[in-house]
Design a protein around this motif. Structure first.
Motif, short mmCIF file in Angstrom:
data_model
loop_
_atom_site.label_atom_id
_atom_site.label_comp_id
_atom_site.label_asym_id
_atom_site.label_seq_id
_atom_site.Cartn_x
_atom_site.Cartn_y
_atom_site.Cartn_z
N GLU A 1 -6.50 -4.97 4.45
CA GLU A 1 -7.18 -4.44 5.65
C GLU A 1 -7.62 -2.99 5.42
N PHE A 2 -6.77 -2.20 4.76
CA PHE A 2 -7.11 -0.81 4.48
C PHE A 2 -8.31 -0.72 3.53
N LYS B 1 -1.91 -5.75 5.02
CA LYS B 1 -2.22 -4.38 5.44
C LYS B 1 -2.98 -3.63 4.35
N HIS B 2 -2.62 -3.88 3.08
CA HIS B 2 -3.33 -3.27 1.96
C HIS B 2 -4.79 -3.74 1.95
N ARG C 1 -2.87 4.71 -1.51
CA ARG C 1 -3.71 5.12 -0.38
C ARG C 1 -4.54 6.36 -0.75
N LEU D 1 0.85 -1.19 0.00
CA LEU D 1 0.00 0.00 0.00
C LEU D 1 0.89 1.25 0.00
N ALA E 1 -11.44 -1.44 5.44
CA ALA E 1 -11.79 -0.31 6.31
C ALA E 1 -12.49 0.80 5.53
N ASN E 2 -12.27 0.83 4.21
CA ASN E 2 -12.89 1.85 3.37
C ASN E 2 -13.98 1.26 2.46
#
Length: 332
Positions: free
Chosen positions: A176-177, A173-174, A88, A83, A180-181
């Motif tokens: 998960e981000f 992590k990518h 982002r 990410l 979250a969006n």
């Protein structure tokens, strides 16, 4: 960007991220260049049979075997790019679209967010820990530098595992981000339903290629049979065949996907088989000990039962003596 959520069995799924394009040489980062060079070197070693003691062939043979043991979840997360700040920003501004493709008949849409969240978060702590321990272990490989001809293989293995865990951690992590969006957008795919159904209807790839495409009615019937085999979710049932990975990869023109699917299918098959064998052993043991009303003790040899009975008798006698003494003390 397209993500593929491919159920391997009714309980386990593989995530795969489509590569949008190959970077131009000038755009490659140091990590990209090192990765390309490592892949070229490894491919060269596989074909080199002139090295002293044939060590290159041996290293690649055992190395490929070791790579097969890496969990398919890690391989899947590694396909998701890191990410970056640019990505982002594009996600937050809504300029970059993300879609998740999945076979809607073999994976219910309401389960997709839950599975994606599990894939994104479940292994993060483990990957972070493995990165640290791989780096800590690197200095201990220095003595291997003294071996002539052969390079310091333990060091390079630790470097590779550090990179692999970092890639998987970055991919998680990518993902998960994205979640979250409220991304990616679920996209049930009839093309995937069709290929999955063909894999379950036909015994091999050759027949599947020659046979007519499954109809929607056939696909619905096959998925219903699979659902019945799970016994309301109690059993884990395979829904993807190893040979079917090539057909899926061809369907979406993603050749790299084939090896990821085959590796995942092999690992899940072994896991289910091992679990089934344990259950079978337990059932056989219960059947043997419960036969004709017997207990586990009844199934023991006679020469072991007698000492156990004597010990049991002594324990009861001792307990009675203690009880009698306790009663006498109470009366006094």
């Amino acid at each position: 960007m397209r993500l593929f959520l491919l159920p391997i069995s009714t309980r386990r799924s593989l995530i795969y991220c489509e590569k949008l394009h190959e970077k131009a040489v000038a755009e490659r980062t140091i990590f990209d260049k090192v990765t390309v060079k490592a892949n070229e070197t490894w491919a060269g070693w596989e074909k080199d049979d002139k090295a002293l003691w044939n060590w290159k062939n041996k290293v690649t043979f055992y190395g490929n075997h070791a790579l097969k043991q890496i969990p398919y979840e890690e391989w899947g997360l590694k396909t998701i790019p890191a990410l970056t700040t640019k990505r982002r920003k594009a996600i937050l501004e809504g300029t970059e679209k993300y879609h998740v493709m999945f076979p809607g008949l073999y994976l219910h849409q309401e389960k997709v967010p839950e599975i994606l969240k599990k894939l994104a978060t479940e292994r993060q702590a483990m990957h972070r820990s493995k990165i640290v321990w791989s780096v800590i272990a690197m200095p201990f490989t220095i003595p291997f530098m003294l071996i002539p001809v052969i390079p310091n293989l333990p060091f390079f293995y630790l470097v590779y595992r550090t990179w692999s865990h970092w890639k998987a951690f970055s991919g998680s992590k990518h993902l998960e981000f994205l979640l979250a969006n409220n991304l990616p957008t679920p996209n049930p795919s009839w093309e995937l339903d069709e290929v999955y159904t063909a894999g379950l209807m036909y015994p091999n790839r050759l027949i599947s290629r020659a046979a007519p495409r499954p109809t929607k009615e056939q696909a619905e019937e096959v998925s219903r049979v699979v659902e019945q085999q799970t016994n309301d979710g109690a059993e884990d049932v395979m829904v993807l065949q190893r040979w079917n990975g090539k057909l899926i990869a061809e369907q979406f023109k993603l050749p790299d996907m084939e090896v990821e699917i085959e590796r995942a299918v092999e690992q899940v098959e072994k896991s289910i088989k091992a679990k089934d064998e344990l259950v079978e052993e337990k059932l056989e043991l219960e059947k043997a000990t419960a036969e004709a009303g017997k207990t586990a003790k009844d199934a023991l040899p006679k020469d072991l039962i007698h000492p156990l009975e004597e010990l049991d008798k002594k324990i009861h006698e001792k307990a009675e003596d203690i009880a009698e003494k306790s009663d006498e003390t109470t009366k006094r």
